[in-house]
Enzyme design. Sequence first.
Site, PDB file in Angstrom:
ATOM      1  CE  LYS A 118      14.332  -2.496 -11.811  1.00  0.00           C
ATOM      2  NZ  LYS A 118      15.563  -2.029 -12.439  1.00  0.00           N
ATOM      3  N   GLY A 165      16.076  11.987 -10.095  1.00  0.00           N
ATOM      4  CA  GLY A 165      15.244  11.994 -11.301  1.00  0.00           C
ATOM      5  C   GLY A 165      15.310  10.658 -12.009  1.00  0.00           C
ATOM      6  CB  CYS A 215      14.285   3.507 -12.466  1.00  0.00           C
ATOM      7  SG  CYS A 215      14.365   3.384 -14.235  1.00  0.00           S
ATOM      8  NE  ARG A 270      22.379   4.685  -8.234  1.00  0.00           N
ATOM      9  CZ  ARG A 270      23.677   4.906  -8.054  1.00  0.00           C
ATOM     10  NH1 ARG A 270      24.351   4.227  -7.167  1.00  0.00           N
ATOM     11  NH2 ARG A 270      24.302   5.824  -8.776  1.00  0.00           N
ATOM     12  CE1 TYR A 312      18.288   9.616 -14.323  1.00  0.00           C
ATOM     13  CE2 TYR A 312      17.792   9.922 -16.634  1.00  0.00           C
ATOM     14  CZ  TYR A 312      18.216   9.117 -15.602  1.00  0.00           C
ATOM     15  OH  TYR A 312      18.575   7.819 -15.847  1.00  0.00           O
ATOM     16  CB  THR A 367       5.010  -0.694 -14.443  1.00  0.00           C
ATOM     17  OG1 THR A 367       6.420  -0.628 -14.209  1.00  0.00           O
ATOM     18  CG2 THR A 367       4.663  -2.015 -15.066  1.00  0.00           C
TER      19      THR A 367
HETATM   20  N1  SAJ Z   1      21.882  10.484  -7.956  1.00  0.00           N
HETATM   21  C1  SAJ Z   1      22.326  11.289  -6.914  1.00  0.00           C
HETATM   22  N2  SAJ Z   1      23.399  10.867  -6.179  1.00  0.00           N
HETATM   23  C2  SAJ Z   1      24.044   9.707  -6.442  1.00  0.00           C
HETATM   24  C3  SAJ Z   1      23.587   8.882  -7.497  1.00  0.00           C
HETATM   25  C4  SAJ Z   1      22.513   9.299  -8.239  1.00  0.00           C
HETATM   26  O1  SAJ Z   1      21.773  12.355  -6.631  1.00  0.00           O
HETATM   27  O2  SAJ Z   1      25.025   9.414  -5.740  1.00  0.00           O
HETATM   28  C5  SAJ Z   1      20.717  10.897  -8.748  1.00  0.00           C
HETATM   29  C6  SAJ Z   1      21.030  11.075 -10.240  1.00  0.00           C
HETATM   30  O3  SAJ Z   1      21.559  12.347 -10.498  1.00  0.00           O
HETATM   31  C7  SAJ Z   1      19.656  10.858 -10.861  1.00  0.00           C
HETATM   32  C8  SAJ Z   1      19.042   9.788  -9.959  1.00  0.00           C
HETATM   33  O4  SAJ Z   1      19.763   9.837  -8.732  1.00  0.00           O
HETATM   34  O5  SAJ Z   1      18.870  12.030 -10.796  1.00  0.00           O
HETATM   35  C9  SAJ Z   1      19.068   8.375 -10.527  1.00  0.00           C
HETATM   36  O6  SAJ Z   1      20.265   8.158 -11.243  1.00  0.00           O
HETATM   37  P1  SAJ Z   1      21.071   6.760 -11.211  1.00  0.00           P
HETATM   38  O7  SAJ Z   1      22.232   6.904 -12.094  1.00  0.00           O
HETATM   39  O8  SAJ Z   1      21.327   6.359  -9.808  1.00  0.00           O
HETATM   40  O9  SAJ Z   1      20.022   5.689 -11.759  1.00  0.00           O
HETATM   41  P2  SAJ Z   1      19.040   5.566 -13.045  1.00  0.00           P
HETATM   42  O10 SAJ Z   1      17.653   5.952 -12.636  1.00  0.00           O
HETATM   43  O11 SAJ Z   1      19.610   6.233 -14.235  1.00  0.00           O
HETATM   44  O12 SAJ Z   1      19.078   3.947 -13.233  1.00  0.00           O
HETATM   45  C10 SAJ Z   1      18.698   3.118 -12.130  1.00  0.00           C
HETATM   46  C11 SAJ Z   1      19.799   2.061 -11.923  1.00  0.00           C
HETATM   47  N3  SAJ Z   1      19.594   1.389 -10.649  1.00  0.00           N
HETATM   48  C12 SAJ Z   1      20.584   1.282  -9.743  1.00  0.00           C
HETATM   49  O13 SAJ Z   1      21.672   1.761  -9.884  1.00  0.00           O
HETATM   50  C13 SAJ Z   1      20.253   0.495  -8.504  1.00  0.00           C
HETATM   51  C14 SAJ Z   1      19.759   1.056 -13.052  1.00  0.00           C
HETATM   52  O14 SAJ Z   1      20.680   0.005 -12.810  1.00  0.00           O
HETATM   53  C15 SAJ Z   1      18.352   0.480 -13.190  1.00  0.00           C
HETATM   54  O15 SAJ Z   1      18.279  -0.440 -14.267  1.00  0.00           O
HETATM   55  C16 SAJ Z   1      17.405   1.625 -13.493  1.00  0.00           C
HETATM   56  O16 SAJ Z   1      17.453   2.516 -12.379  1.00  0.00           O
HETATM   57  C17 SAJ Z   1      16.012   1.041 -13.676  1.00  0.00           C
HETATM   58  O17 SAJ Z   1      15.556   0.925 -14.816  1.00  0.00           O
HETATM   59  O18 SAJ Z   1      15.413   0.610 -12.700  1.00  0.00           O
END
Ligand code: SAJ
Length: 416
Positions: free
Chosen positions: A213, A264, A267, A220, A325, A93
Amino acid sequence: MEALGDSEVGVKKVCVIGLGYIGLPTACILSSKGFKIVGVDINQELVGELNQVNIDPLEPGLVDLANSAIKSGNLIAKISPQEAGVFIICVPTPLIDKNKADLTYVKNAAKNILPYLRKGNLVILESTVPPGTTEVILKPILEESGLNVGSELYLAYCPERVLPGNILKELVENDRIIGGINPESAQLAKEIYQSFVEGKIYLTDATTAEMVKLVENSFRDVNIAFANELSRICDKLNLNVWKVIELASKHPRVNILKPGPGVGGHCIAVDPLFLVEKASDEAKLIKTARCVNDSMPDYTVEKVERAAKEARIKSPIIACLGIAYKAGTGDLRGSPALKIVRRLKEKGYTVRACDPYIKNFNEFPLFSLEETVDGADCLVVLVDHNEFKKVKLGKFLQKMRNKIIIDIRGVWKSRK
Ligand code: SAJ
């Protein structure tokens, strides 16, 4: 010979629509639990490769699991659906018009299964959608089958919550939220998920589950934005943000996330905007968080330029560590690190970048870690891959011409 025949229609036969980063692992796990799975995708190449057991190593453990699912005969990939007991929709989506969810794939998936729906079937949506989509958009489409949704056809929303890079573990271990169009639908969906989920399964209504969701990923995003804002404030006050966060987080009720080059993936930078679409006036904090996180790549570029200027380096050689990312993956979707490298290059700087997780990249040459750092003036850490953390800063400094370190990910936390 096809492994799955029409004679096997029933709850034990599941049609998974969309074989992306959620659909494929879900199909594989269900097939390992004895379900007969028809995996459906519009990407003919992917379907062909899957059936020949030749898929990309997208996710740790997934290739092996897919191989055994196909070999067992419990998983077969197709470009169109078949009759089944359960249909699980896992299609993308994406965002359109800056903050609107494009539901085209969801609508098409629902329309495509219409001819195969039978009395007693269960349809589950897993794609991330704005609240109300299951009730207001999906249900009327499914009713075109002539079946009454609620009594003849069951419908539930069950969002995925897994972390890319750890999908197979989290699919099994995480708690799940299931929202039914009615309690019977939620209960039927629970029976499917409890075949592989070891976490708790909570039942609610479909719109609440859709909202949950979006709230998870907005939580986050807002908290990362807070960390990024702190990093900008600390830069201004000449303080070490990592030290500030570490000490503030010693408070029993404070737990601050990590600043970085921006957010990045596909999601967290997208899903909060589905709430903005539904309640723009109310979602003030969520909107601001998006702006803060989106501003980080430009801010990082400015920081690099400022540092080179202050050190009076006219044509700096900039070494960028990481373009993925986030740490531990070669996924480039929405990568702020890649945006930063691109911007520095567009501005005419000599930029060398490396990323141990990225193999086939054609946009610009990637170097080894040693080649990247050797003779560089400015070292910018854009991704906190373990491979970078392992190297002592002193080792890098020895190799550099000028010794400017911009550690955006806090790999060497003691430096400002
Ligand atoms: N990031 C930061 N600082 C942090 C944590 C993350 O700068 O303290 C950045 C990461 O480097 C990255 C981005 O945020 O660029 C997202 O990374 P992430 O590891 O937080 O999450 P995603 O996008 O890989 O996965 C998320 C997860 N959601 C949550 O943790 C609430 C995952 O559980 C979901 O299933 C997924 O999104 C989704 O499909 O929605």
